[in-house]
Design a protein around this motif. Structure first.
Motif, PDB file in Angstrom:
ATOM      1  N   ASP A  19       0.808  -1.215   0.000  1.00  0.00           N
ATOM      2  CA  ASP A  19       0.000   0.000   0.000  1.00  0.00           C
ATOM      3  C   ASP A  19       0.845   1.270   0.000  1.00  0.00           C
ATOM      4  N   ALA A  20       2.142   1.138  -0.231  1.00  0.00           N
ATOM      5  CA  ALA A  20       3.016   2.309  -0.186  1.00  0.00           C
ATOM      6  C   ALA A  20       3.759   2.554  -1.497  1.00  0.00           C
ATOM      7  N   LEU A  57      12.405  -1.778  -4.963  1.00  0.00           N
ATOM      8  CA  LEU A  57      11.726  -1.044  -6.036  1.00  0.00           C
ATOM      9  C   LEU A  57      10.808  -0.013  -5.415  1.00  0.00           C
ATOM     10  N   SER A  58      10.772   1.179  -5.993  1.00  0.00           N
ATOM     11  CA  SER A  58       9.856   2.201  -5.499  1.00  0.00           C
ATOM     12  C   SER A  58       9.204   2.903  -6.686  1.00  0.00           C
ATOM     13  N   GLU A  83       0.995  -7.039  -5.843  1.00  0.00           N
ATOM     14  CA  GLU A  83      -0.245  -6.289  -5.980  1.00  0.00           C
ATOM     15  C   GLU A  83      -0.072  -4.967  -5.235  1.00  0.00           C
ATOM     16  N   VAL A  84      -0.166  -3.846  -5.959  1.00  0.00           N
ATOM     17  CA  VAL A  84       0.013  -2.527  -5.369  1.00  0.00           C
ATOM     18  C   VAL A  84      -1.347  -1.839  -5.301  1.00  0.00           C
ATOM     19  N   ARG A  91      -8.336   8.522   3.480  1.00  0.00           N
ATOM     20  CA  ARG A  91      -7.632   7.983   4.648  1.00  0.00           C
ATOM     21  C   ARG A  91      -6.391   8.817   4.957  1.00  0.00           C
ATOM     22  N   ALA A  92      -5.649   9.200   3.928  1.00  0.00           N
ATOM     23  CA  ALA A  92      -4.454  10.012   4.141  1.00  0.00           C
ATOM     24  C   ALA A  92      -4.813  11.364   4.755  1.00  0.00           C
ATOM     25  N   LEU A  93      -5.881  11.982   4.283  1.00  0.00           N
ATOM     26  CA  LEU A  93      -6.307  13.265   4.844  1.00  0.00           C
ATOM     27  C   LEU A  93      -6.781  13.109   6.282  1.00  0.00           C
TER      28      LEU A  93
END
Length: 117
Positions: A19-20, A57-58, A83-84, A91-93
């Motif tokens: 998830d990142a 890997l990013s 799986e990305v 959620r981030a906010l």
């Protein structure tokens, strides 16, 4: 068909949902290898070539990926599915808001405590 024990292979059986947008993984090999990343749209690119046992890997966008490893100049010997799925903006906010509230409360306690000294 049994896999040749000397063939390059990933050390992970599977990687959980990411998830990142970044992932690290390792492999075992007796010599140089080529690692390719294939997106769910069929686009393939080499991400590593040479000696080593770990890779990070990013910058991966949402989607399904397949990593394949092969000895240099040889046929693919192992694959690894990725799986990305990035966190939602809502959620981030929400987490940012919670952090801001905690920061404001800590700051208020520090300022109030400093006034009484």
């Amino acid at each position: 068909m049994a896999q040749d024990p000397s063939a390059p292979a990933f050390t992970e059986d599977n990687v959980p949902v990411i998830d990142a947008g970044h992932v690290g993984f390792g492999w075992t090999a007796d010599g140089p290898v080529t690692i390719r990343l294939t997106r769910d749209n069929g686009e393939t690119r080499a991400v590593f070539g040479g000696q080593g046992e770990k890779l990070f890997l990013s910058g991966l966008a949402d989607g399904d990926y397949m990593l394949s490893i092969a000895p240099e100049g040889g046929a693919v010997s192992d694959t690894l599915a990725l799986e990305v799925r990035h966190q939602s903006l809502a959620r981030a906010l929400w987490l940012t808001l919670v952090g801001a509230v905690v920061f404001a409360l800590v700051l208020a306690v520090i300022v109030r405590g400093a006034r009484h000294d």
